[in-house]
Design a protein around this motif. Structure first.
Motif, short mmCIF file in Angstrom:
data_model
loop_
_atom_site.label_atom_id
_atom_site.label_comp_id
_atom_site.label_asym_id
_atom_site.label_seq_id
_atom_site.Cartn_x
_atom_site.Cartn_y
_atom_site.Cartn_z
N UNK A 1 -7.53 35.56 24.14
CA UNK A 1 -7.50 35.84 22.93
C UNK A 1 -8.28 36.89 22.19
N UNK A 2 -9.44 37.33 22.81
CA UNK A 2 -10.41 38.38 22.25
C UNK A 2 -10.27 39.59 23.30
N UNK A 3 -10.55 40.93 22.45
CA UNK A 3 -10.70 41.97 23.38
C UNK A 3 -11.90 42.84 22.57
N UNK A 4 -13.00 43.16 23.20
CA UNK A 4 -14.06 44.09 22.62
C UNK A 4 -13.33 45.56 22.70
N UNK A 5 -13.42 45.99 21.54
CA UNK A 5 -12.62 47.35 21.20
C UNK A 5 -13.80 48.39 21.37
N UNK A 6 -14.77 48.09 20.89
CA UNK A 6 -16.16 49.02 20.91
C UNK A 6 -17.45 48.32 20.68
N UNK A 7 -18.29 48.87 21.16
CA UNK A 7 -19.84 48.42 21.16
C UNK A 7 -20.93 49.31 21.00
N UNK A 8 -21.75 49.57 20.05
CA UNK A 8 -22.74 50.15 20.08
C UNK A 8 -23.99 49.75 19.44
N UNK A 9 -25.13 50.31 19.17
CA UNK A 9 -26.50 50.04 18.59
C UNK A 9 -26.36 49.36 17.22
N UNK B 1 -23.21 47.60 15.84
CA UNK B 1 -22.48 46.43 16.12
C UNK B 1 -21.27 46.65 16.99
N UNK B 2 -20.23 45.72 16.47
CA UNK B 2 -18.92 46.02 17.48
C UNK B 2 -17.75 45.99 16.54
N UNK B 3 -16.73 46.29 17.24
CA UNK B 3 -15.31 46.10 17.01
C UNK B 3 -14.50 45.21 17.82
N UNK B 4 -13.98 44.16 17.28
CA UNK B 4 -13.29 43.09 18.07
C UNK B 4 -11.94 42.88 17.69
N UNK B 5 -10.86 42.43 18.55
CA UNK B 5 -9.55 42.15 18.15
C UNK B 5 -9.17 40.73 18.49
N UNK B 6 -8.55 40.04 17.82
CA UNK B 6 -8.18 38.64 18.07
C UNK B 6 -6.45 39.07 18.46
N UNK B 7 -6.27 38.96 19.63
CA UNK B 7 -4.83 39.11 19.86
C UNK B 7 -3.94 38.09 19.40
N UNK B 8 -3.49 38.00 18.27
CA UNK B 8 -2.62 37.01 17.43
C UNK B 8 -1.37 36.61 18.35
N UNK B 9 -1.32 35.02 18.59
CA UNK B 9 -0.47 34.61 19.17
C UNK B 9 -0.03 33.27 18.60
N UNK B 10 1.12 32.53 18.88
CA UNK B 10 1.56 31.35 17.90
C UNK B 10 0.73 30.53 17.87
N UNK B 11 -0.23 30.55 18.69
CA UNK B 11 -1.15 29.22 18.62
C UNK B 11 -2.33 29.59 17.59
N UNK B 12 -2.41 30.63 17.16
CA UNK B 12 -3.31 31.27 16.06
C UNK B 12 -2.72 31.04 14.81
N UNK B 13 -1.44 30.63 14.77
CA UNK B 13 -0.85 30.58 13.23
C UNK B 13 -0.93 29.16 12.68
N UNK B 14 -0.83 29.06 11.41
CA UNK B 14 -0.69 27.90 10.59
C UNK B 14 0.78 28.10 9.65
N UNK B 15 1.15 27.05 9.27
CA UNK B 15 2.61 27.01 8.54
C UNK B 15 2.31 28.02 7.65
N UNK B 16 3.57 28.68 7.47
CA UNK B 16 3.51 29.92 6.34
C UNK B 16 3.42 31.16 7.07
N UNK B 17 3.13 31.08 8.39
CA UNK B 17 3.07 32.45 9.16
C UNK B 17 1.68 33.11 9.07
N UNK B 18 0.66 32.47 8.55
CA UNK B 18 -0.48 33.29 8.53
C UNK B 18 -1.36 32.96 9.60
N UNK B 19 -2.18 33.61 9.79
CA UNK B 19 -3.40 33.44 10.99
C UNK B 19 -4.17 32.27 10.21
N UNK B 20 -4.92 31.32 11.08
CA UNK B 20 -5.43 30.14 10.87
C UNK B 20 -6.88 30.29 10.39
#
Length: 142
Positions: free
Chosen positions: A24-32, A34-53
Motif C-alpha cells: 500500500x505505501x511507499x516512502x518517497x523521501x525522508x529527512x530531518x 519529515x517525509x513524503x509518502x505515497x498511498x498506492x491507491x487500488x480498488x480496496x482503498x475506494x469507497x462508493x462514488x470512486x473516492x479514496x476512503x
C-alpha cells in the motif's frame, strides 16, 4: 543534521515489521524535517462514488507520522499513536495516488508531533490535513 534512516532503509524496515503495508505505501523521501509518502491507491482503498476512503487516508497519515518519527530516533519498538485528528477538505481525485507530506513539528524525549497534508497526486490543493502525536517509550533502543 540528517535523518538516522534513509528512505530506502525505512522502506525495508516497514516491510520487515509491517509486511501488510508494503503493498500500500511507499516512502518517497525522508529527512530531518519529515517525509513524503505515497498511498498506492487500488480498488480496496475506494469507497462508493470512486473516492479514496477515509480509513485509507487515515492509515497513510498515521504511517507517515510513524516514518517521520522513526527517521529521527531510529528503530524503536512500541512507539505508538496517542492522539490524532484528521480534517477532510475535498474529495480526492479518482484514479490518483494520495501523497502525504509529513512535517515533524516537535520531537521530544517522550512525544513526537507531526503535521501531515494529504494530496491527490499532481493536484496542488490538499484533500485532508492531519495532526498525529506519537508516544516514544523511555528506552529508545530498537
Amino acid at each position: 543534521m540528517s535523518a538516522k534512516m534513509t528512505a530506502e532503509e525505512m522502506g525495508a524496515y516497514l516491510e520487515g515489521i509491517f509486511p501488510q503495508v508494503s503493498d500500500d505505501f511507499a516512502v518517497e523521501s525522508l529527512d530531518e524535517t519529515g517525509c513524503v509518502m505515497r498511498l498506492k491507491v487500488q480498488d480496496r482503498h475506494l469507497r462508493p462514488g470512486g473516492t479514496v476512503s477515509g480509513p485509507s487516508m487515515f492509515s497513510l497519515a498515521d504511517v507517515a507520522a510513524y516514518v517521520a518519527t522513526m527517521g529521527q530516533i531510529g528503530r524503536v519498538a512500541l512507539a505508538v499513536t496517542t492522539s490524532c485528528s484528521l480534517d477532510f477538505m475535498r474529495k480526492p481525485e479518482a484514479g490518483k495516488d494520495i501523497i502525504a507530506k509529513a512535517t515533524l513539528l516537535k520531537l521530544g524525549r517522550t512525544l513526537s508531533v507531526v503535521d501531515i497534508l494529504l494530496y491527490s497526486e499532481g493536484v496542488e490543493a490538499p484533500v485532508a490535513r492531519s495532526t498525529m502525536t506519537y508516544s516514544i517509550p523511555p528506552n529508545r533502543a530498537g
